[in-house]
Design an enzyme around this catalytic site. Sequence first.
Site, mmCIF file in Angstrom:
data_model
loop_
_atom_site.group_PDB
_atom_site.id
_atom_site.type_symbol
_atom_site.label_atom_id
_atom_site.label_comp_id
_atom_site.label_asym_id
_atom_site.label_seq_id
_atom_site.Cartn_x
_atom_site.Cartn_y
_atom_site.Cartn_z
ATOM 1 N N TYR A 140 -2.762 1.021 -12.204
ATOM 2 C CA TYR A 140 -3.906 0.106 -12.285
ATOM 3 C C TYR A 140 -4.540 0.106 -13.684
ATOM 4 C CZ TYR A 140 -3.776 -0.270 -7.169
ATOM 5 O OH TYR A 140 -3.404 -0.500 -5.872
ATOM 6 N N LYS A 191 7.275 8.889 -5.238
ATOM 7 C CA LYS A 191 8.516 8.118 -5.096
ATOM 8 C C LYS A 191 9.462 8.691 -6.146
ATOM 9 C CE LYS A 191 10.793 4.647 -3.234
ATOM 10 N NZ LYS A 191 11.322 4.703 -1.859
ATOM 11 N N ASP A 224 7.381 5.721 1.164
ATOM 12 C CA ASP A 224 7.815 4.872 2.283
ATOM 13 C C ASP A 224 7.851 5.679 3.583
ATOM 14 O OD1 ASP A 224 9.771 6.244 0.875
ATOM 15 O OD2 ASP A 224 11.358 4.784 1.238
ATOM 16 N N ASP A 248 -4.294 3.906 -2.584
ATOM 17 C CA ASP A 248 -5.016 2.686 -2.222
ATOM 18 C C ASP A 248 -4.455 2.135 -0.910
ATOM 19 O OD1 ASP A 248 -6.502 0.389 -2.278
ATOM 20 O OD2 ASP A 248 -5.525 -0.489 -4.037
ATOM 21 N N ASP A 252 -6.015 2.834 3.248
ATOM 22 C CA ASP A 252 -6.435 1.714 4.101
ATOM 23 C C ASP A 252 -5.678 1.736 5.424
ATOM 24 O OD1 ASP A 252 -8.347 0.749 2.432
ATOM 25 O OD2 ASP A 252 -7.541 -1.293 2.338
#
Length: 357
Positions: A140, A191, A224, A248, A252
């Site tokens: 980000y 990852k 994943d 993020d 959620d």
Amino acid sequence: MTKRVLILPGDGIGPEIVAEAVKLLDALAGDGLDIELDEGLIGGSAYDAAGSPLPEATLAMAGEADAILLGAVGGPKWEPLDIAVRPEKGLLGLRSELGLFSNLRPAILYPQLASASSLRAEIVAGLDLMIVRELTGGIYFGQPRGVRTLDDGQRQGFNTLVYSENEIVRIVRSACDIAMKRGKRLCSVDKANVLECTELWREVASGVVADEYPEIELSHIYVDNAAMQLIKWPKQFDVIVTTNMFGDILSDAAAMLTGSIGMLPSASLNETGQGMYEPIHGSAPDIAGKGVANPLATILSVSMMLRYSLDEPDIADRVDAAVNAVLDQGLRTPDILSDGMTEVDCEAMGDAVVAAL
Ligand code: NAD
């Protein structure tokens, strides 16, 4: 020493829910908690009153505070504004000015509210996990970024995922400190099979835990698989630590496992332990001013503040127990109402928590 708490009610339902949290803080102060409250402007209401979503006076008070309690910012009234002065800029500005790099997002499902989840009750009832998300780095913020035009005339968007060792060390330490106060189990999400940056993340995380927190049981999981496991059996996790973007998304998803957005608090901490505490929900313009908002996420943010910035874990436990007690009494704001329960408004819920305390 007296601890200073800055109260920032903000917009929409912010002032309503924060008023109930302040009621609780006043009750605790009357009971011996040594705190002093200041109040400041942020968001759209700050823009209206002072021409900026983050006035200098608020920033100065924030710098002096041990902890900040924020309601919510934003609303349709301010959407036409230039992006530089939108309410959200106030929140982002505060996060970056204070260096709040560690974002704590618990997902807790009180057994009394298990029917609110879209998953089966036995999978989620009693869920209590904490996601620690890196908040000031990663893709980000990485440079270079942008949209460029290639030689063949088509446009190409690009962003950069970047983490330096010290950024990884401090977020992993922050997550370890949390894990030490909980079940001492930490799961690092990356990852590493595809992204070199998170290969480094995995290596550094392993080193921090081995060298500094030998009591913690560390595991690693690809993002994943983490997404799948959160839906399959979320209760397997205690503390999760991960990058800005993975956090993020996963936080959620974890929040939605509980089905009740009005119940979830959050915290953002910096290296000195100073923290900003806020409900995860927004300013809920659709119900603002009606007095029906659920104040429990904000009240539970006070509990997190007591635990992580004010070093008062026993009082935090009392607040958590008081929330449990009002749920046991069957009191519910409209967002969490179910058959056979008693509907109460925002103020009555706040009063009930103070009474239970
Ligand atoms: P929202 O979280 O404000 O509302 C989503 C839904 O949940 C609405 O139906 C709302 O009524 C309900 N809800 C939220 N909090 C509740 C509570 N405490 N009690 C009962 N019901 C509750 O999200 P949104 O509608 O997408 O955004 C509204 C505004 O809030 C926007 O301007 C957005 O930018 C802003 N926002 C601010 C923050 C923040 O301040 N941290 C976070 C998210 C959104």
